[in-house]
Design a protein around this motif. Sequence first.
Motif, PDB file in Angstrom:
ATOM      1  N   PHE A   1       0.816  -1.218   0.000  1.00  0.00           N
ATOM      2  CA  PHE A   1       0.000   0.000   0.000  1.00  0.00           C
ATOM      3  C   PHE A   1       0.849   1.268   0.000  1.00  0.00           C
ATOM      4  N   GLN A   2       2.010   1.203   0.639  1.00  0.00           N
ATOM      5  CA  GLN A   2       2.921   2.351   0.713  1.00  0.00           C
ATOM      6  C   GLN A   2       2.207   3.604   1.262  1.00  0.00           C
ATOM      7  N   PRO A   3       1.708   3.548   2.500  1.00  0.00           N
ATOM      8  CA  PRO A   3       0.955   4.676   3.047  1.00  0.00           C
ATOM      9  C   PRO A   3       1.849   5.857   3.407  1.00  0.00           C
ATOM     10  N   ASP A   4       1.238   7.045   3.443  1.00  0.00           N
ATOM     11  CA  ASP A   4       1.936   8.220   3.955  1.00  0.00           C
ATOM     12  C   ASP A   4       1.930   8.233   5.475  1.00  0.00           C
ATOM     13  N   ILE A   5       0.827   7.764   6.049  1.00  0.00           N
ATOM     14  CA  ILE A   5       0.638   7.774   7.502  1.00  0.00           C
ATOM     15  C   ILE A   5       0.103   6.409   7.942  1.00  0.00           C
ATOM     16  N   VAL A   6       0.567   5.926   9.083  1.00  0.00           N
ATOM     17  CA  VAL A   6      -0.026   4.763   9.743  1.00  0.00           C
ATOM     18  C   VAL A   6      -0.677   5.254  11.034  1.00  0.00           C
ATOM     19  N   HIS A   7      -1.952   4.952  11.207  1.00  0.00           N
ATOM     20  CA  HIS A   7      -2.684   5.407  12.390  1.00  0.00           C
ATOM     21  C   HIS A   7      -3.325   4.193  13.059  1.00  0.00           C
ATOM     22  N   ALA A   8      -2.880   3.896  14.283  1.00  0.00           N
ATOM     23  CA  ALA A   8      -3.401   2.763  15.049  1.00  0.00           C
ATOM     24  C   ALA A   8      -4.379   3.246  16.106  1.00  0.00           C
ATOM     25  N   HIS A   9      -5.542   2.623  16.138  1.00  0.00           N
ATOM     26  CA  HIS A   9      -6.566   2.955  17.134  1.00  0.00           C
ATOM     27  C   HIS A   9      -6.601   1.849  18.179  1.00  0.00           C
ATOM     28  N   TYR A  10      -6.198   2.181  19.378  1.00  0.00           N
ATOM     29  CA  TYR A  10      -6.050   1.328  20.545  1.00  0.00           C
ATOM     30  C   TYR A  10      -4.558   1.092  20.732  1.00  0.00           C
ATOM     31  N   ALA A  11      -4.030   1.591  21.815  1.00  0.00           N
ATOM     32  CA  ALA A  11      -2.582   1.639  21.998  1.00  0.00           C
ATOM     33  C   ALA A  11      -1.953   0.273  22.214  1.00  0.00           C
TER      34      ALA A  11
ATOM     35  N   SER B   1      -3.128  -2.937  21.155  1.00  0.00           N
ATOM     36  CA  SER B   1      -3.427  -4.019  20.222  1.00  0.00           C
ATOM     37  C   SER B   1      -3.018  -3.602  18.819  1.00  0.00           C
ATOM     38  N   TYR B   2      -3.827  -2.757  18.228  1.00  0.00           N
ATOM     39  CA  TYR B   2      -3.458  -2.233  16.919  1.00  0.00           C
ATOM     40  C   TYR B   2      -2.199  -1.368  17.020  1.00  0.00           C
ATOM     41  N   GLY B   3      -1.987  -0.785  18.185  1.00  0.00           N
ATOM     42  CA  GLY B   3      -0.747  -0.042  18.407  1.00  0.00           C
ATOM     43  C   GLY B   3       0.465  -0.952  18.348  1.00  0.00           C
ATOM     44  N   LEU B   4       0.324  -2.188  18.837  1.00  0.00           N
ATOM     45  CA  LEU B   4       1.406  -3.163  18.770  1.00  0.00           C
ATOM     46  C   LEU B   4       1.700  -3.525  17.319  1.00  0.00           C
ATOM     47  N   LEU B   5       0.647  -3.768  16.553  1.00  0.00           N
ATOM     48  CA  LEU B   5       0.836  -4.089  15.135  1.00  0.00           C
ATOM     49  C   LEU B   5       1.502  -2.925  14.398  1.00  0.00           C
ATOM     50  N   GLY B   6       1.041  -1.710  14.681  1.00  0.00           N
ATOM     51  CA  GLY B   6       1.618  -0.545  14.031  1.00  0.00           C
ATOM     52  C   GLY B   6       3.082  -0.350  14.375  1.00  0.00           C
ATOM     53  N   SER B   7       3.431  -0.698  15.605  1.00  0.00           N
ATOM     54  CA  SER B   7       4.816  -0.496  16.036  1.00  0.00           C
ATOM     55  C   SER B   7       5.782  -1.410  15.298  1.00  0.00           C
ATOM     56  N   PHE B   8       5.304  -2.556  14.820  1.00  0.00           N
ATOM     57  CA  PHE B   8       6.154  -3.481  14.083  1.00  0.00           C
ATOM     58  C   PHE B   8       6.586  -2.935  12.726  1.00  0.00           C
ATOM     59  N   LEU B   9       5.849  -1.949  12.211  1.00  0.00           N
ATOM     60  CA  LEU B   9       6.081  -1.487  10.845  1.00  0.00           C
ATOM     61  C   LEU B   9       7.251  -0.513  10.730  1.00  0.00           C
ATOM     62  N   ASN B  10       7.641   0.081  11.838  1.00  0.00           N
ATOM     63  CA  ASN B  10       8.718   1.091  11.835  1.00  0.00           C
ATOM     64  C   ASN B  10       8.457   2.181  10.791  1.00  0.00           C
ATOM     65  N   HIS B  11       7.198   2.572  10.696  1.00  0.00           N
ATOM     66  CA  HIS B  11       6.798   3.615   9.749  1.00  0.00           C
ATOM     67  C   HIS B  11       6.726   4.955  10.476  1.00  0.00           C
ATOM     68  N   HIS B  12       7.105   6.000   9.763  1.00  0.00           N
ATOM     69  CA  HIS B  12       6.978   7.355  10.299  1.00  0.00           C
ATOM     70  C   HIS B  12       6.390   8.268   9.220  1.00  0.00           C
ATOM     71  N   PRO B  13       5.389   9.084   9.562  1.00  0.00           N
ATOM     72  CA  PRO B  13       4.793   9.240  10.896  1.00  0.00           C
ATOM     73  C   PRO B  13       3.834   8.100  11.261  1.00  0.00           C
ATOM     74  N   PHE B  14       3.907   7.735  12.541  1.00  0.00           N
ATOM     75  CA  PHE B  14       3.064   6.701  13.120  1.00  0.00           C
ATOM     76  C   PHE B  14       2.264   7.334  14.261  1.00  0.00           C
ATOM     77  N   ALA B  15       0.946   7.260  14.161  1.00  0.00           N
ATOM     78  CA  ALA B  15       0.064   7.859  15.169  1.00  0.00           C
ATOM     79  C   ALA B  15      -0.673   6.766  15.935  1.00  0.00           C
ATOM     80  N   ILE B  16      -0.880   7.012  17.211  1.00  0.00           N
ATOM     81  CA  ILE B  16      -1.682   6.120  18.060  1.00  0.00           C
ATOM     82  C   ILE B  16      -2.795   6.936  18.705  1.00  0.00           C
TER      83      ILE B  16
ATOM     84  N   VAL C   1      -5.427   6.565  21.796  1.00  0.00           N
ATOM     85  CA  VAL C   1      -5.844   5.767  22.955  1.00  0.00           C
ATOM     86  C   VAL C   1      -7.361   5.792  23.046  1.00  0.00           C
ATOM     87  N   TRP C   2      -7.915   4.702  23.569  1.00  0.00           N
ATOM     88  CA  TRP C   2      -9.377   4.553  23.566  1.00  0.00           C
ATOM     89  C   TRP C   2     -10.002   4.462  24.957  1.00  0.00           C
ATOM     90  N   GLY C   3      -9.273   3.966  25.936  1.00  0.00           N
ATOM     91  CA  GLY C   3      -9.880   3.833  27.266  1.00  0.00           C
ATOM     92  C   GLY C   3      -9.190   2.769  28.093  1.00  0.00           C
TER      93      GLY C   3
END
Length: 333
Positions: A82-92, A94-109, A111-113
């Motif tokens: 996909f080659q995204p410009d931004i990776v945005h994970a919703h939920y720090a 779970s999806y935040g863990l998956l996003g962290s594996f990508l080493n993509h920048h900018p990476f946004a998280i 938090v949900w609760g």
Amino acid sequence: MKILFLSDINNVHTKKWVSGLAKRGCHVLVYGLAAPKDDFYTGMKNVEIAYSEFTNQGGPSRLSKIKYVTAKNKVKRLHKDFQPDIVHAHYATSYGLLGSFLNHHPFAISVWGEDVFSFPKESKIKNFIFNRNIRKADAIFSTSIVMAKETRKYTEKEVVVIPFGVDLNHFKNLNDHAQRDSVNIGIVKTLEDKYGISYLINAFDILIKKYPDKKLKLTIVGAGSKEAELKDQVKSLRLENLVEFTGRIDHSKIPEAFNQMDIVVIPSVLDGESFGVAAVEASACEKPVVVSNVGGLPEVILDGETGLVVEPKDSKLLADKIEILIEDPKLRE
């Protein structure tokens, strides 16, 4: 702008965010751990979806983190293609863990609760996972001040507060405060302990005993693991004829449900009530709201102005607040 959106595909907030971004011309690939339950995304312009087949019975923080690791390779392939410009994970956590594996920048998280209020405190390994994900993020978002404050305990990074919005073309007064011969008290929530619905049922019982001649009703909209238990509570109090359980309804029907209520009550008992979307939606429908003084609820309901705020886990205090609105129709309006 191409955005890789890591979030629960079936969550109503995910659906609103993704459709909103797509309408603004962003190309969104949304990945979820579970398969879609409906055809919401079918034919949507600028939107692609991908998913695994995991079943989550206890909320994002309850799903085994091992399963997130097994999804890592799939998400990495999606990211590469996909080659995204931004990776945005919703939920720090779970999806935040998956996003962290990508080493993509900018990476946004975002938090949900429970991911920030509960997860880091449950064990050392969970605390490590949460802190690791937050360290990897270039931007951190919260929907409420109280949740941002909690997140700042774990990082010196800026936590930007972006409150939820409500579509006022959808959530609005539909009956111009039509007068009814009954007073319908209601709630729209998942039937779980953290939302304090048992306290509302007990408060309703107090009011029924105090006002036997008033036509009071209680409508409980939603489904959840505590449904049978709450129905048993209603039966034990002999309130079956006065309390209605509607079950889960589609989000498009929620404005209609709020419009059938005269007083909306959200008696949550945990700070995990990160924002209080239902309270804002009810307010948009011009309904007075009684909320617990927990989490983000007192941020969105102004005590004595747009509703009433009460301390949690006290059915008598809750009944007293509801009674104020039962006794004063003009104040309700």
